[in-house]
Design an enzyme around this catalytic site. Sequence first.
Site, PDB file in Angstrom:
ATOM      1  N   HIS A 219       0.869  -1.182   0.000  1.00  5.74           N
ATOM      2  CA  HIS A 219       0.000   0.000   0.000  1.00  5.74           C
ATOM      3  C   HIS A 219       0.912   1.240   0.000  1.00  5.74           C
ATOM      4  CE1 HIS A 219      -2.705   3.004   1.833  1.00  5.74           C
ATOM      5  NE2 HIS A 219      -3.709   2.233   1.445  1.00  5.74           N
TER       6      HIS A 219
ATOM      7  N   ASP B 130       3.323  -4.067   8.014  1.00  7.16           N
ATOM      8  CA  ASP B 130       2.075  -3.319   7.895  1.00  7.16           C
ATOM      9  C   ASP B 130       0.942  -4.319   8.149  1.00  7.16           C
ATOM     10  OD1 ASP B 130      -0.236  -2.111   7.090  1.00  7.16           O
ATOM     11  OD2 ASP B 130       0.495  -1.474   5.122  1.00  7.16           O
TER      12      ASP B 130
ATOM     13  N   GLN C  64      -4.310  -4.724   7.234  1.00  4.12           N
ATOM     14  CA  GLN C  64      -5.356  -5.635   6.742  1.00  4.12           C
ATOM     15  C   GLN C  64      -5.440  -6.923   7.547  1.00  4.12           C
ATOM     16  OE1 GLN C  64      -7.733  -5.004   4.708  1.00  4.12           O
ATOM     17  NE2 GLN C  64      -6.967  -3.072   3.912  1.00  4.12           N
TER      18      GLN C  64
ATOM     19  N   LYS D 185     -10.161  -0.310  10.848  1.00  2.86           N
ATOM     20  CA  LYS D 185     -10.339  -1.511  10.011  1.00  2.86           C
ATOM     21  C   LYS D 185     -10.635  -2.728  10.879  1.00  2.86           C
ATOM     22  CE  LYS D 185      -7.100  -0.017   6.406  1.00  2.86           C
ATOM     23  NZ  LYS D 185      -7.954   0.442   5.337  1.00  2.86           N
TER      24      LYS D 185
ATOM     25  N   CYS E 121      -4.830   2.392  -3.612  1.00  4.88           N
ATOM     26  CA  CYS E 121      -3.577   2.951  -3.061  1.00  4.88           C
ATOM     27  C   CYS E 121      -2.431   1.956  -3.204  1.00  4.88           C
ATOM     28  CB  CYS E 121      -3.737   3.366  -1.596  1.00  4.88           C
ATOM     29  SG  CYS E 121      -4.998   4.605  -1.345  1.00  4.88           S
TER      30      CYS E 121
HETATM   31  N1  C6P Z   1      -6.291   0.614   2.873  1.00  9.87           N
HETATM   32  C1  C6P Z   1      -8.172   0.160   1.434  1.00  9.87           C
HETATM   33  O1  C6P Z   1      -9.310   0.394   1.016  1.00  9.87           O
HETATM   34  P1  C6P Z   1      -4.958   4.045   7.070  1.00  9.87           P
HETATM   35  O2  C6P Z   1      -5.552   4.834   5.967  1.00  9.87           O
HETATM   36  O3  C6P Z   1      -3.713   4.690   7.611  1.00  9.87           O
HETATM   37  O4  C6P Z   1      -5.929   3.641   8.123  1.00  9.87           O
HETATM   38  O5  C6P Z   1      -4.490   2.651   6.427  1.00  9.87           O
HETATM   39  C2  C6P Z   1      -3.556   2.664   5.405  1.00  9.87           C
HETATM   40  C3  C6P Z   1      -3.303   1.287   4.904  1.00  9.87           C
HETATM   41  C4  C6P Z   1      -2.052   0.728   5.104  1.00  9.87           C
HETATM   42  N2  C6P Z   1      -1.787  -0.525   4.703  1.00  9.87           N
HETATM   43  C5  C6P Z   1      -2.704  -1.285   4.089  1.00  9.87           C
HETATM   44  C6  C6P Z   1      -2.346  -2.672   3.687  1.00  9.87           C
HETATM   45  C7  C6P Z   1      -3.981  -0.770   3.853  1.00  9.87           C
HETATM   46  O6  C6P Z   1      -4.881  -1.530   3.246  1.00  9.87           O
HETATM   47  C8  C6P Z   1      -4.280   0.545   4.246  1.00  9.87           C
HETATM   48  C9  C6P Z   1      -5.615   1.153   3.956  1.00  9.87           C
HETATM   49  C10 C6P Z   1      -7.639   1.031   2.545  1.00  9.87           C
HETATM   50  O7  C6P Z   1      -7.483  -0.762   1.010  1.00  9.87           O
HETATM   51  C11 C6P Z   1      -7.738   2.480   2.206  1.00  9.87           C
HETATM   52  S1  C6P Z   1      -6.733   2.926   0.828  1.00  9.87           S
END
Ligand code: C6P
Length: 410
Positions: A122, A199, A202, A225, A365
């Site tokens: 991401h 990371d 997910q 999430k 993203c």
């Molecule tokens: N992915 C998706 O729809 P934030 O925005 O900081 O809470 O999470 C960022 C992020 C980081 N790593 C991974 C693997 C992610 O999937 C995400 C967020 C969302 O897939 C929004 S783009």
Amino acid sequence: MLSLDAIRAQFPALTQKVYGKPLIYLDNAATTQTPIDVLVACREYKEKSNANPHRGAHYLGVQATTLYENARNKVAKFINAASSQEVIFTKNATEALNLVAYSYGMSKISQDEEIVLCISEHHSNLVPWQMVAKAKGAKLRYLYLADDYTLSWSEVEKVITEKTALVAIAQMSNVLGTVYPLKDVISYAHEKGAVVVVDGAQSVPHLQTDVQALDADFFAFSGHKMYGPMGIGVLYGKREHLEAMPPFLRGGEMVEYVEEQVTTFNELPYKFEAGTPNVEGAVGLAAAIDFLEKISLEDVKAYEDGLTSYALGKLQEVPYLKIYGALDAKGRGPVISFSLEGCHPHDVATIVDSDGIALRAGHHCAQPLMRYLGAPATSRISFALYNTKDEIDACVASLKGVRRWLGHGS
Ligand code: C6P
């Protein structure tokens, strides 16, 4: 496991209709809906205990501090950190990953060293490392995926070498659903002398997290999430790293003594928590952990694996649909990306939305991955513990009508 009805009853958002149709929410990888327990915990905090933590000696100040630190202890236990001092609250996974890049990356990575990323990262675990590489004269290298969307061991051995200073990798891809064999990757990276940033944005809502068993150096995730509120996230870091790192942001509460010219910094974790924190978010995150633990992550995983397996089968019945990701639920999470030949993913999302079905379309993203897949964008469905096979059937039926809706013969 609680009954599905009991679980769904916890989520007021799921009872609503959109365009006169029952909402079918299949965009959980973007954010999950919020259970009543979390809503109540946040509201009670604001109604009864709202104060600035670690600052006031008055009754509410102490209550806010206690709730905030209890939440930290709960998170530490949930991810099996050795100490709650290794748990830093951030606003989301993105901020947590930026903290590591700015603080660890900018101070520890040297010219000509290598930073290894997976091609499916991401942007939040990719763009900060581009910044570090550029600033420090380091080199970015990528782990590419095999045709079945998995990471082969030969690729790991080829890319992670003695030159690798840091590996940054997601536990689960937000596009492909692939769950990477991180325990082995981390152990191998450590043998080569690299630190590993995971990371977990997910994976945390779907898999039991054990940062010590994983031996991760850093582990980042977001509350929203995993049924918690937006605006709260976590960075876990091994104490030895966190102690050796400079602060990320500077200001209130992250200091010990401030003189006119110099400052000494507070102990962990406060060194990395400048300014008034999001206590309401931390309280909500703690309630989300209680909610998940009441059900048990083992049961959540078993249930979601069943949904994923069912959906993978049903989606393959849709003509002209191509799945990007493994076709077997084993070794992957409940995130399924696909394309429908001749249909732009945004059109797909708009058409199924008119049936009350929320899915996501776009590059998610993860533009380097999209380029690698040769797909500018995909449609994506992603499940949470409240989704049902009936909802998958409704989504599949809606998808079957999309091509005709757009003027294709079938
Ligand atoms: N992915 C998706 O729809 P934030 O925005 O900081 O809470 O999470 C960022 C992020 C980081 N790593 C991974 C693997 C992610 O999937 C995400 C967020 C969302 O897939 C929004 S783009």
